[in-house]
Design an enzyme around this catalytic site. Structure first.
Site, PDB file in Angstrom:
ATOM      1  CG  ASP A 182       1.059  -3.252  -4.624  1.00 42.49           C
ATOM      2  OD1 ASP A 182       0.181  -4.055  -4.935  1.00 42.49           O
ATOM      3  OD2 ASP A 182       1.364  -3.108  -3.744  1.00 42.49           O
TER       4      ASP A 182
ATOM      5  CG  HIS B 193       4.957  -0.365   1.654  1.00 48.78           C
ATOM      6  ND1 HIS B 193       5.756  -1.146   1.409  1.00 48.78           N
ATOM      7  CD2 HIS B 193       3.670  -1.141   2.375  1.00 48.78           C
ATOM      8  CE1 HIS B 193       5.526  -2.408   1.282  1.00 48.78           C
ATOM      9  NE2 HIS B 193       4.123  -2.417   2.016  1.00 48.78           N
TER      10      HIS B 193
ATOM     11  CG  ASN C 222       8.010   0.250   4.502  1.00 53.30           C
ATOM     12  OD1 ASN C 222       6.987   0.065   4.611  1.00 53.30           O
ATOM     13  ND2 ASN C 222       8.881   0.097   3.550  1.00 53.30           N
TER      14      ASN C 222
ATOM     15  CD  GLU D  42       8.371   0.493  -0.297  1.00 51.68           C
ATOM     16  OE1 GLU D  42       8.073   0.542   0.902  1.00 51.68           O
ATOM     17  OE2 GLU D  42       8.978  -0.476  -0.607  1.00 51.68           O
TER      18      GLU D  42
END
Ligand code: F6R
Length: 239
Positions: free
Chosen positions: A66, A137, A135, A142
């Protein structure tokens, strides 16, 4: 499989050993590596071992996991810059061995297509080493993502934009990311998800105790036949 280690050092040594064993066994293995704080020691140990044992990485292929959209490879804080500093540079990896997202491209969809094609051409990822966001991810997949997706551009979750500031010296606008999709990570022949420290304990509890869904993308890794969730005792504290 979930494995809990006494500390970050032991967890990192286990992950580094997995990479080293793969590279020894398969000279042209395809590795997909996360940036971020979590894998820093793993990469240090990989470099140390490779130098000590004269292990060649000259045919290994690296695919990007990423990148922050709009943050160039020379900017400290970009995923590429991190990997260049921690592993590509120290191991003398050639540019031709690295297939990373160009997050400065004007046509980001075309950039996703380019990476999708490369992953197909190299016949998939042998080992993906990923972290987990606060979170849940994985890469920049996400909460709410389509688990069947390939490379895509994503509007970052607020948590990611805020937490991501830790990689930059000055306040940096982080609104979009470009990432391999969950499907490509799940198609890797082996996946290592690393988590260390008390701040990851709550999301690790959710990852391992809640029903698997795209609310916590990391949970999908628990269904991978060769998926490892590697924790230190602090990250495992709420299990
Ligand atoms: C970075 C990446 C992210 C991080 C995650 C955890 O390339 O893919 O998903 O792995 O945000 O970051 P750290 O390790 O800094 O806690």
């Amino acid at each position: 499989m979930v494995a809990t280690f006494k500390n970050y050092q032991d967890l990192s040594a286990f992950a580094a050993n997995k990479i080293i064993r793969l590279v020894k066994h398969k000279k042209n293995a395809v590795l997909c590596l996360a940036a971020g704080d979590t894998p820093a020691l793993t990469y240090h140990l990989v470099v140390e071992t490779a130098k000590r044992e004269a292990i060649s990485f000259s045919e290994i292929i690296f695919t990007g996991l990423d990148e922050w959209v709009g943050i160039g490879p020379d900017i400290p804080g970009s995923c590429y810059h991190f990997l260049q500093q921690k592993i590509f540079g120290p191991l003398g990896i050639k540019k031709t061995q690295i297939h990373f997202f160009n997050s400065m491209a004007t046509d980001l969809q075309q950039e996703c297509n380019r990476i999708n094609t490369i992953i197909q051409t190299v016949r998939g990822i042998d080992l993906a080493l990923v972290g987990i966001g606060l979170n849940g991810h994985v890469g920049f997949n996400e909460p709410g993502i389509d688990p069947a997706g390939n490379a895509h551009v994503v509007t970052l979750d607020e948590v990611t934009s805020i937490v991501g500031q830790k990689y930059f010296k000055t306040n940096t606008a982080l609104s979009k990311g470009i990432t391999l999709g969950m499907a490509q990570i799940m198609q890797a022949r082996e996946v290592l998800l690393l988590a260390n420290g008390a701040k990851k304990a709550a999301i690790i509890r959710r990852t391992l105790k809640e029903d698997i869904s795209n609310a916590v993308p990391a949970g999908f890794i628990t269904t991978h036949p060769n998926g490892w969730i590697l924790l230190d005792e602090e990250a495992a504290a709420e299990l």
